[in-house]
Structures are given as C-alpha cells and as structure tokens.
Design a protein around this motif. Structure first.
Motif, PDB file in Angstrom:
ATOM      1  N   ASP A  30     -38.076  10.302  65.870  1.00 34.16           N
ATOM      2  CA  ASP A  30     -37.179  10.467  64.706  1.00 34.16           C
ATOM      3  C   ASP A  30     -35.868   9.724  64.938  1.00 34.16           C
TER       4      ASP A  30
ATOM      5  N   GLN B 286     -27.030  12.810  66.072  1.00 32.39           N
ATOM      6  CA  GLN B 286     -27.464  12.667  64.680  1.00 32.39           C
ATOM      7  C   GLN B 286     -28.426  13.790  64.284  1.00 32.39           C
TER       8      GLN B 286
ATOM      9  N   ARG C 274     -31.399   5.642  56.010  1.00 33.76           N
ATOM     10  CA  ARG C 274     -31.754   6.319  57.267  1.00 33.76           C
ATOM     11  C   ARG C 274     -32.061   7.770  56.981  1.00 33.76           C
ATOM     12  N   ASP C 275     -32.906   8.331  57.778  1.00 33.85           N
ATOM     13  CA  ASP C 275     -33.279   9.730  57.565  1.00 33.85           C
ATOM     14  C   ASP C 275     -32.392  10.662  58.369  1.00 33.85           C
ATOM     15  N   VAL C 276     -31.084  10.416  58.326  1.00 35.34           N
ATOM     16  CA  VAL C 276     -30.164  11.315  59.041  1.00 35.34           C
ATOM     17  C   VAL C 276     -29.062  11.758  58.088  1.00 35.34           C
TER      18      VAL C 276
ATOM     19  N   THR D  35     -34.291   9.537  67.643  1.00 32.16           N
ATOM     20  CA  THR D  35     -33.507  10.201  68.685  1.00 32.16           C
ATOM     21  C   THR D  35     -34.121   9.909  70.048  1.00 32.16           C
TER      22      THR D  35
ATOM     23  N   PRO E 194     -31.462  14.680  62.084  1.00 30.29           N
ATOM     24  CA  PRO E 194     -32.546  14.098  61.285  1.00 30.29           C
ATOM     25  C   PRO E 194     -32.916  14.987  60.089  1.00 30.29           C
TER      26      PRO E 194
END
Ligand code: AMP
Length: 526
Positions: free
Chosen positions: A461, A296, A340-342, A463, A298
């Motif tokens: 983040d 992913q 989501r911040d992705v 991850t 970010p």
C-alpha cells in the motif's frame, strides 16, 4: 495559566483534585494520579539527594530513561520532570554501541531504569554513564566499583507534604528525542518546555479529551508519538492503557478488554491488524476517537477501520519530531491526496504555520510541489551539539524561523496540505524514522566497501515493510554483515537482506542510484 512549564504539573494537579482516578494501567496494574505523583516525588527526592538536579552550565540537568513501555517508564519520566530535569529516552532495543553514542552526546546527570533496563547496564555503559543510576526494580548485579552509583528509591514519607514540581521556564528543554541521522550518528531533537506545554494544551482541546477517556499507548518513549499519548491523556485527567509489546497482535481484544475510548497508533499497526484479519465489523465499537499519525494513512486502512470502529471519528495527524509531535491535522471526511490512495494531512493546528517552499525558501503557488516547512511555537530549539545542522534545517526567512521537513508537499486550492513523499532518503518503517544514509554509513564501516546502497523494500500500500541493502563487495558474507549491524544500529534499521554485487548502478552525480536498485528488486521479484 501558571508560569511553571514543568511537564509534571498536570499530574500534580490531578493528584490533589482526583487522587484516586486511574492515570496509567499496564499488565493488570493501575497507578492512580495520587500514586503516580507519590512515586514521581520519591524519584525527585532521590535525584536531589544524589545531587543530580542541579543545572549544568545554566541548562536543566538531563536524565536518561532506560525502561520498558510500562508503569516504570511513566513514573521514571514523570519523576525526572518533577525534579526539574530534561528527560532523554534511551531505547531498550538499542544495541550497546548505539547507547554509548547517545551517552557520549548527552552528558546525563543520572539514569533511571526498571528491571529490563537494568539488565542492559553493561560494564561499558556504566563506565560511560553518569554517576547516578536509580533502579526502580531489583538491584542490578554490577561490579563493586560501580555499586556506589546505584540508588534505590527512598521509602514513601508517610503523611509528608509532597513538594510541587520544580520550576521550569518556557525555554528550558523538556525532552530530547533522538532520531536517525544521515551521518551515522543519531540527532538529538531538543524540545522546549513552552513548545511541549502548548502542544499538550492545544491538542487536548482540539481532540476534546475528557477525564472519562481511556486512551491507548502503543509507542516506546523514544518515539515522540508517546508524548502525544501520555501528556494530553494526563492533561485531561484520563487513563492511559499501555499495550504490552507481546500483545500487539491482539490489540483489538486489548482495546475491548480495557474499555478503550481513544485509539492512538501509527497506521502501520492498523494495517497489520487488517492483514491478519483482526479488524472484524464493530470489533472496536467502544472507540469514540482514533488518532493515526506519524506516517501516511492509506485509504484501505481507513475503510477497514470504519467498519471495525463505526462510532469512532478518525483524525490523521502529521508532524516531525522537530515541530513537537504533530502540527497539521485532517479530520472529518478524510479527503484523499489527488492521484494517491492516502489521506491529506490537512491544515496547521493552532499555533503552527505551514508553507510549501521552493529551494530558495520562497512560497510556491498552490498545487505546485515543494518542500513543506513549519513555523510557530512548537519548533524545537535545534539539534543537540549540532549548531550547523540546526541552522541549515531551521532557517530564517523574512524574519520568521522555519523547520524544513524534507517532505515533498502541495497545498491545494482549498488550503489543505498533501504529503507526496520525501525529498531525501528518509523512510518510515512501522512508524520508525530511518535515514537510509545512516544504514549506509554503518554498512561502509562493517564491510569496508565504498559503494553501498539501502532501499525500502518491499512496499505494501505504498508503505515500506522492510529494508534491503546492496554492497559493492562481491565476496561479502551477508549473514555476518547483518549480525554485525545488529550490534551497531536498532533492530528496525537492520536490513532483512544484504546483497553482495560486483558493482552498483550510479546516478549522474556519481551516487548510488536507489531508484535503479528498486527497479532491480522489482524485476527480481516479478
Ligand atoms: P517523526 O519525526 O518520527 O515523527 O517523523 C516525521 C516524518 O514522518 C514526517 O516528516 C513525514 O515524512 C512522516 N509523517 C508523519 N506524519 C505523517 C502523516 N500523517 N502522513 C504522512 N507522513 C507523515
């Protein structure tokens, strides 16, 4: 297009048309297309003289590559392809037990090594390995009974006509890449030459790679992102610049020194550069294109990257090894996944199809989560020696073959896909794909405990940055367990911490409750 699907074809073509153009640059040394073709041709002749180029039960011979991320690895791989073989990366960082497990699965016709690879050739590996080992560097010291296996390259034939790369058909296997398997044994993903050639031609055009490009290599051969870095670069006649493992922290300076125009890496590398404050404004001003993929992406990484590389387009590529590197792409404004911040994973690339399916294999409505499935011409032919697993993961629905990715996803109303995490217990650590069950399988053997559970911890983040394992054996010696695991599984799979407890939380089906383990670690860290 010609009907030889040999992966070395583009190198051959450029060696005739632009022999002096740089193909690979590593540690201050450059190999031109002419030199790379000449080296590969020597390897092919050597394999042929050793009788390692004959088909085995109708399939291409398999050649293992045991070499560092270097010029040697590139020439070994192109040499194996040139000779008409399937190449199989054997990671240098793998412990002996793991290499033995791979050798047992692959029935190799030969291994090609460089100095670093040759240093790993223990008695046990030479016993278990094929009859031919080509060493590209110094002759390794081996017991007399193994010496007959060793072959050095013949001298270049002055002025000799180089034979063209051997004929390879679309359904021959171009490469086999091993990924983590839940049972404790790695799975060998077999990629047909037709799928590989489609990917290479398609992505070279999609990204607009040009002969003047200078592209970054950050991956080991055992991670299929390397296929993306090498072959499209060579398809375009551009140069590949290998970031040495020792310079990863200085990747920004490396990019500037090398005059890179194309950056290829997992987002974790960019995240790490951001964390050590190496992403200064315009410090990557020479880049025109950045390819992030494999995990992913970010939003925070994108923001920092835009400042560091103001003239670079960014593309987020998604794909499992089983669908030949990458099969979906999101470029442009890089929209985020809702909540989501992705970054979204975008739309299928030409030749691939994507769908979100329910557990019965039926498409779900847009906006409804389900399992992401991929179809099209990039699908693997299956897993090596595992027909049942292959049938389960590559089912036929309505006459079409799909690969079930194990990713939870939605398609939005505009037709863009978003990855929401995993349905199973697969994680990514610095781009490496790891099945937590595989670690558990080894933990059980090493500790004798029946109840064990591994989780990705901590996460930054969103991850994963590490692995923690808990074993239901209160007297277990954590350091000893870690040391023993290091002999069995690759370093990136070894937990940084092993916690011994009387009992572990179980879920309603009696399995270890990984969510409860994570909650417990959260509480402990608070
Ligand atoms: P690998 O076979 O090592 O390439 O791993 C494939 C898995 O990595 C996919 O099934 C996803 O879980 C994850 N992955 C790959 N690319 C992306 C991406 N761009 N965004 C989110 N997850 C990704």
């Amino acid at each position: 297009m010609d009907n030889n699907f040999n992966l070395a074809s583009a190198i051959h073509r450029h060696s005739l048309n632009t022999p002096d153009a740089a193909a690979v640059v590593s540690q201050g040394r450059t190999l031109s297309y002419g030199e790379l073709a000449s080296e590969a041709g020597r390897i092919a002749r050597c394999l042929q003289a050793a009788g390692a180029t004959a088909r085995v039960d109708g399939r291409l011979p398999r050649i293992g590559i045991l070499a560092s991320r270097s010029l040697g690895a590139c020439t070994a791989l192109i040499g194996a392809a040139w000779a008409g073989a399937t190449y199989v990366p054997l990671g240098l960082k793998l412990p002996e037990e793991r290499l033995l497990a791979l050798l047992a699965q692959c029935q190799l016709s030969a291994i090609i090594t460089d100095d670093e690879g040759a240093a790993l050739l223990s008695e046990r590996l030479l016993d278990a390995g094929p009859d031919t080992v080509i060493h590209l560097g110094r002759r390794p010291a081996v017991a007399d009974r193994h010496a007959v296996k060793l072959r050095a390259l013949p001298p270049p034939e002055a002025g000799a006509e180089r034979p063209a790369p051997a004929a390879v058909a679309a359904d021959d296997t171009a490469y086999i890449i091993f990924t983590s398997g839940t049972t404790g044994l790695p799975k060998g993903v077999m990629i047909p030459a037709g799928a590989a050639r489609h990917y290479i031609a398609m992505i070279t055009a999609h990204l607009g790679l040009q002969a003047a490009d200078r592209a970054l290599e950050t991956c080991e051969l055992g991670f299929d992102f390397s296929v993306h870095n090498m072959f499209p670069t060579w398809q375009a006649g551009a140069s590949l610049h290998i970031l040495p493992a020792t310079r990863v922290m200085n990747a920004v300076k490396f990019a500037a020194d090398s005059g890179l125009t194309v950056w290829n890496s997992v987002p974790s590398l960019a995240g790490m550069l951001r964390q050590i404050k190496a992403l200064k404004p315009a410090s990557l001003a020479g880049l025109r294109l950045t390819v992030f993929g494999g995990e992913q992406l970010p939003a925070g990484v994108v923001a920092a990257w835009r400042e560091a590389a103001p003239d670079s387009a960014i593309v987020n590529l998604y794909g499992p090894t089983e669908a030949t590197v990458f099969c979906l792409a999101q470029g442009g404004e890089l929209p985020l996944t809702p909540g989501r911040d992705v970054v979204a994973i975008g739309r299928p690339l030409p030749g691939s199809e994507a769908a979100v399916l329910d557990p019965q294999g039926r498409p779900v409505a847009d906006g409804t989560p389900g399992e992401l499935a991929i179809a099209g011409c990039q699908l693997a032919s299956g897993y090596l020696g595992a027909p049942e697993l292959s049938a389960a993961r590559f089912p036929d629905y309505d006459g079409q073959r799909w690969y079930l990715t194990g990713d939870l996803a939605i398609r939005d109303a505009a037709g863009s896909f978003h990855c929401l995490g995993r349905i199973d217990n697969q994680i990514k650590i610095n781009g490496y794909r790891v099945e937590l069950e595989e670690i558990d399988a080894h933990l059980r053997i090493v500790t004798g405990a029946d109840v064990v559970g591994s989780v990705a911890w901590p996460c930054v983040d969103g991850t994963p940055r590490g692995i923690v394992s808990v074993v239901g054996a209160p007297a277990a010696d954590s350091e000893q367990i870690i040391a023993t695991l290091k002999q069995r599984i690759p370093a990136y799979m070894v937990p940084s911490r092993v916690i011994a407890r009387d009992s572990l939380p179980l879920n309603h089906s009696g399995k270890v409750d990984r969510k409860a383990l994570l909650a417990w670690l959260e509480r402990e860290a608070a």
